[in-house]
Design a protein around this motif. Structure first.
Motif, PDB file in Angstrom:
ATOM      1  N   GLN A  81      -8.922 -15.358   4.207  1.00  0.00           N
ATOM      2  CA  GLN A  81      -7.521 -14.969   4.303  1.00  0.00           C
ATOM      3  C   GLN A  81      -7.300 -13.526   3.833  1.00  0.00           C
ATOM      4  OE1 GLN A  81      -4.942 -17.124   5.426  1.00  0.00           O
ATOM      5  NE2 GLN A  81      -6.694 -18.369   6.060  1.00  0.00           N
ATOM      6  N   ARG A  82      -6.378 -12.836   4.462  1.00  0.00           N
ATOM      7  CA  ARG A  82      -5.970 -11.512   3.985  1.00  0.00           C
ATOM      8  C   ARG A  82      -5.466 -11.630   2.545  1.00  0.00           C
ATOM      9  NH1 ARG A  82      -2.583 -12.156   8.448  1.00  0.00           N
ATOM     10  NH2 ARG A  82      -3.424 -11.396  10.452  1.00  0.00           N
ATOM     11  N   GLY A  83      -5.830 -10.658   1.731  1.00  0.00           N
ATOM     12  CA  GLY A  83      -5.385 -10.640   0.347  1.00  0.00           C
ATOM     13  C   GLY A  83      -6.342 -11.284  -0.628  1.00  0.00           C
ATOM     14  N   ASP A  84      -7.292 -12.089  -0.147  1.00  0.00           N
ATOM     15  CA  ASP A  84      -8.255 -12.732  -1.037  1.00  0.00           C
ATOM     16  C   ASP A  84      -9.198 -11.695  -1.653  1.00  0.00           C
ATOM     17  OD1 ASP A  84      -7.183 -15.159  -0.403  1.00  0.00           O
ATOM     18  OD2 ASP A  84      -8.860 -15.838   0.835  1.00  0.00           O
ATOM     19  N   GLY A 105      -9.612  -9.349  14.621  1.00  0.00           N
ATOM     20  CA  GLY A 105      -8.489  -9.276  15.544  1.00  0.00           C
ATOM     21  C   GLY A 105      -7.351  -8.404  15.067  1.00  0.00           C
ATOM     22  N   ASP A 106      -7.320  -8.092  13.765  1.00  0.00           N
ATOM     23  CA  ASP A 106      -6.263  -7.233  13.212  1.00  0.00           C
ATOM     24  C   ASP A 106      -6.500  -5.777  13.575  1.00  0.00           C
ATOM     25  OD1 ASP A 106      -4.937  -9.316  11.979  1.00  0.00           O
ATOM     26  OD2 ASP A 106      -5.819  -8.956  10.000  1.00  0.00           O
ATOM     27  N   ARG A 107      -5.422  -5.036  13.686  1.00  0.00           N
ATOM     28  CA  ARG A 107      -5.499  -3.582  13.760  1.00  0.00           C
ATOM     29  C   ARG A 107      -4.971  -3.045  12.431  1.00  0.00           C
ATOM     30  NH1 ARG A 107      -2.518   0.697  17.932  1.00  0.00           N
ATOM     31  NH2 ARG A 107      -3.580   2.572  17.116  1.00  0.00           N
ATOM     32  N   VAL A 108      -5.859  -2.428  11.664  1.00  0.00           N
ATOM     33  CA  VAL A 108      -5.499  -1.895  10.354  1.00  0.00           C
ATOM     34  C   VAL A 108      -5.496  -0.377  10.437  1.00  0.00           C
ATOM     35  CG1 VAL A 108      -7.905  -2.066   9.549  1.00  0.00           C
ATOM     36  CG2 VAL A 108      -6.049  -1.902   7.882  1.00  0.00           C
ATOM     37  N   LYS A 109      -4.426   0.219   9.903  1.00  0.00           N
ATOM     38  CA  LYS A 109      -4.230   1.652  10.112  1.00  0.00           C
ATOM     39  C   LYS A 109      -3.672   2.308   8.856  1.00  0.00           C
ATOM     40  CE  LYS A 109      -1.780   4.811  13.278  1.00  0.00           C
ATOM     41  NZ  LYS A 109      -0.860   4.883  14.453  1.00  0.00           N
ATOM     42  N   ASP A 112       1.423   4.968   7.726  1.00  0.00           N
ATOM     43  CA  ASP A 112       2.685   5.197   8.424  1.00  0.00           C
ATOM     44  C   ASP A 112       3.424   6.379   7.793  1.00  0.00           C
ATOM     45  OD1 ASP A 112       3.811   4.268   6.075  1.00  0.00           O
ATOM     46  OD2 ASP A 112       4.677   2.451   6.946  1.00  0.00           O
ATOM     47  N   ALA A 113       4.640   6.624   8.243  1.00  0.00           N
ATOM     48  CA  ALA A 113       5.401   7.789   7.766  1.00  0.00           C
ATOM     49  C   ALA A 113       5.659   7.746   6.258  1.00  0.00           C
ATOM     50  CB  ALA A 113       6.726   7.876   8.521  1.00  0.00           C
ATOM     51  N   LYS A 114       5.619   6.541   5.665  1.00  0.00           N
ATOM     52  CA  LYS A 114       5.840   6.402   4.223  1.00  0.00           C
ATOM     53  C   LYS A 114       4.535   6.273   3.446  1.00  0.00           C
ATOM     54  CE  LYS A 114      10.437   4.333   4.627  1.00  0.00           C
ATOM     55  NZ  LYS A 114      11.294   3.172   4.246  1.00  0.00           N
ATOM     56  N   GLY A 115       3.421   6.535   4.134  1.00  0.00           N
ATOM     57  CA  GLY A 115       2.124   6.513   3.452  1.00  0.00           C
ATOM     58  C   GLY A 115       1.566   5.123   3.222  1.00  0.00           C
ATOM     59  N   ARG A 116       2.079   4.119   3.919  1.00  0.00           N
ATOM     60  CA  ARG A 116       1.632   2.749   3.726  1.00  0.00           C
ATOM     61  C   ARG A 116       0.593   2.351   4.773  1.00  0.00           C
ATOM     62  NH1 ARG A 116       7.566   0.224   4.122  1.00  0.00           N
ATOM     63  NH2 ARG A 116       7.369   1.520   6.004  1.00  0.00           N
ATOM     64  N   ILE A 117      -0.330   1.482   4.386  1.00  0.00           N
ATOM     65  CA  ILE A 117      -1.246   0.879   5.339  1.00  0.00           C
ATOM     66  C   ILE A 117      -0.454  -0.107   6.191  1.00  0.00           C
ATOM     67  CG2 ILE A 117      -3.161  -0.787   5.530  1.00  0.00           C
ATOM     68  CD1 ILE A 117      -4.460   0.614   3.181  1.00  0.00           C
ATOM     69  N   THR A 118      -0.775  -0.152   7.482  1.00  0.00           N
ATOM     70  CA  THR A 118      -0.137  -1.140   8.353  1.00  0.00           C
ATOM     71  C   THR A 118      -1.193  -2.069   8.929  1.00  0.00           C
ATOM     72  OG1 THR A 118      -0.272   0.264  10.336  1.00  0.00           O
ATOM     73  CG2 THR A 118       1.725   0.452   8.975  1.00  0.00           C
ATOM     74  N   ILE A 119      -0.783  -3.319   9.136  1.00  0.00           N
ATOM     75  CA  ILE A 119      -1.639  -4.312   9.771  1.00  0.00           C
ATOM     76  C   ILE A 119      -0.859  -4.887  10.938  1.00  0.00           C
ATOM     77  CG2 ILE A 119      -2.953  -6.448   9.469  1.00  0.00           C
ATOM     78  CD1 ILE A 119      -3.007  -5.855   6.466  1.00  0.00           C
ATOM     79  N   GLN A 138      -6.331   7.903   0.772  1.00  0.00           N
ATOM     80  CA  GLN A 138      -6.312   9.336   1.051  1.00  0.00           C
ATOM     81  C   GLN A 138      -7.053   9.654   2.342  1.00  0.00           C
ATOM     82  OE1 GLN A 138      -8.010  10.942  -2.583  1.00  0.00           O
ATOM     83  NE2 GLN A 138      -5.983  11.199  -3.498  1.00  0.00           N
ATOM     84  N   ARG A 139      -7.734   8.661   2.856  1.00  0.00           N
ATOM     85  CA  ARG A 139      -8.487   8.831   4.087  1.00  0.00           C
ATOM     86  C   ARG A 139      -7.790   8.070   5.215  1.00  0.00           C
ATOM     87  NH1 ARG A 139     -14.985   7.946   4.796  1.00  0.00           N
ATOM     88  NH2 ARG A 139     -15.116   8.659   6.955  1.00  0.00           N
ATOM     89  N   ARG A 140      -7.584   8.734   6.332  1.00  0.00           N
ATOM     90  CA  ARG A 140      -6.915   8.103   7.463  1.00  0.00           C
ATOM     91  C   ARG A 140      -7.920   7.315   8.304  1.00  0.00           C
ATOM     92  NH1 ARG A 140      -1.796   9.307   8.318  1.00  0.00           N
ATOM     93  NH2 ARG A 140      -0.857  10.940   7.038  1.00  0.00           N
ATOM     94  N   PHE A 141      -7.423   6.226   8.867  1.00  0.00           N
ATOM     95  CA  PHE A 141      -8.263   5.395   9.732  1.00  0.00           C
ATOM     96  C   PHE A 141      -7.367   4.585  10.658  1.00  0.00           C
ATOM     97  CE2 PHE A 141      -7.637   3.285   5.644  1.00  0.00           C
ATOM     98  CZ  PHE A 141      -7.079   2.076   6.016  1.00  0.00           C
ATOM     99  N   ASP A 142      -7.950   4.137  11.730  1.00  0.00           N
ATOM    100  CA  ASP A 142      -7.261   3.280  12.696  1.00  0.00           C
ATOM    101  C   ASP A 142      -8.335   2.401  13.326  1.00  0.00           C
ATOM    102  OD1 ASP A 142      -5.770   2.049  14.631  1.00  0.00           O
ATOM    103  OD2 ASP A 142      -4.928   3.886  15.474  1.00  0.00           O
ATOM    104  N   VAL A 143      -8.424   1.165  12.856  1.00  0.00           N
ATOM    105  CA  VAL A 143      -9.550   0.305  13.221  1.00  0.00           C
ATOM    106  C   VAL A 143      -9.054  -1.031  13.757  1.00  0.00           C
ATOM    107  CG1 VAL A 143     -11.523  -1.002  12.303  1.00  0.00           C
ATOM    108  CG2 VAL A 143     -11.112   1.351  11.547  1.00  0.00           C
ATOM    109  N   LYS A 144      -9.625  -1.459  14.861  1.00  0.00           N
ATOM    110  CA  LYS A 144      -9.427  -2.818  15.355  1.00  0.00           C
ATOM    111  C   LYS A 144     -10.607  -3.639  14.835  1.00  0.00           C
ATOM    112  CE  LYS A 144      -7.554  -6.131  17.833  1.00  0.00           C
ATOM    113  NZ  LYS A 144      -7.443  -6.066  19.302  1.00  0.00           N
ATOM    114  N   VAL A 145     -10.330  -4.564  13.937  1.00  0.00           N
ATOM    115  CA  VAL A 145     -11.398  -5.319  13.282  1.00  0.00           C
ATOM    116  C   VAL A 145     -12.031  -6.285  14.280  1.00  0.00           C
ATOM    117  CG1 VAL A 145     -11.964  -6.868  11.375  1.00  0.00           C
ATOM    118  CG2 VAL A 145     -10.147  -5.161  11.102  1.00  0.00           C
ATOM    119  N   PRO A 146     -13.355  -6.198  14.474  1.00  0.00           N
ATOM    120  CA  PRO A 146     -14.021  -7.108  15.428  1.00  0.00           C
ATOM    121  C   PRO A 146     -13.900  -8.570  14.981  1.00  0.00           C
ATOM    122  CG  PRO A 146     -15.430  -5.226  14.894  1.00  0.00           C
ATOM    123  CD  PRO A 146     -14.290  -5.197  13.930  1.00  0.00           C
ATOM    124  N   ALA A 147     -13.975  -9.468  15.925  1.00  0.00           N
ATOM    125  CA  ALA A 147     -13.908 -10.902  15.635  1.00  0.00           C
ATOM    126  C   ALA A 147     -15.013 -11.300  14.653  1.00  0.00           C
ATOM    127  CB  ALA A 147     -14.043 -11.703  16.930  1.00  0.00           C
TER     128      ALA A 147
END
Length: 209
Positions: A81-84, A105-109, A112-119, A138-147
């Motif tokens: 689970q996410r958060g574990d 299956g998640d896209r983690v990035k 956003d404009a407020k400096g938050r990670i998005t899922i 401090q490092r930017r990324f945009d990843v689609k997590v493989p199954a």
């Protein structure tokens, strides 16, 4: 009368009432100790295991030399689970502990404009566990997590070698870790006694779909 006593008591060769054989108590003690040891080994091997925290990457949730207990059956009947907080075979083959931020299956990035990670486009509020003063990344990324794989990060983002640090080393999996490499879920911090606490899943992840 004597015949009656012979019926009620079994006599030894010296004519004394026979009792427990010498050494039987010691043998029983050894037997029970052996059974207890086998049970303890089975529990350690298949159910629960203790791990100590060697680095600052999970501060302030986990401090250096804290000890946690990991449930090795946590994902036997359900997905990670996410958060574990999980212990897994890390990128260098060593036992490693991090927090699951995104699953297959998640896209983690970041960010956003407020400096938050998005899922999956939803911003993640990490104030509950993020190290004070740290940015989500401090490092930017945009990843689609493989199954079947996980995106993992430490709570002390500026002091954690995690999925972000391994994106280039493994282009195929983009720094993610296989669910099969997860040893189990850390569910309680038991040492030192002053910091005994359950390690629950943060509420922020319940809003992610």
């Amino acid at each position: 009368m004597a015949n009656t006593e012979k019926k009620n008591k079994k006599l030894d060769k010296r004519g004394e009432a026979a009792g427990p054989k010498k050494g039987s108590g010691f043998r029983d003690t050894v037997l029970f100790a052996g059974i207890g040891l086998v049970i303890a080994i089975l529990i350690h091997t298949f159910v629960l295991q203790s791990f100590y925290i060697p680095s600052e990457s999970m501060q302030n949730t986990l401090q250096v030399n804290d000890r946690v207990i990991v449930n090795k059956l946590a994902y036997r009947f359900g997905p990670v689970q996410r958060g574990d907080i999980v212990v897994f075979k890390g990128w260098d083959g060593e036992d490693t502990i991090k927090r699951v931020i995104a699953v297959g299956g998640d896209r983690v990035k970041c960010c956003d404009a407020k400096g938050r990670i998005t899922i999956n486009g939803e911003p993640l509020d990490e104030t509950e566990y993020l190290y004070p003063g740290d940015d989500p990344s401090q490092r930017r990324f945009d990843v689609k997590v493989p199954a079947g794989r996980l995106w993992l990060m430490g709570d002390h983002r500026s002091n954690s070698l995690d999925s972000r640090s391994h994106m280039e080393r493994d282009d195929r999996y983009l720094g993610t870790v296989s669910e099969e490499d997860v040893i189990g879920r850390a569910f309680v911090r038991y040492w030192p006694p002053s910091r005994v606490s359950l390690l629950s899943r943060p509420d922020a992840f319940s809003a992610i779909r």
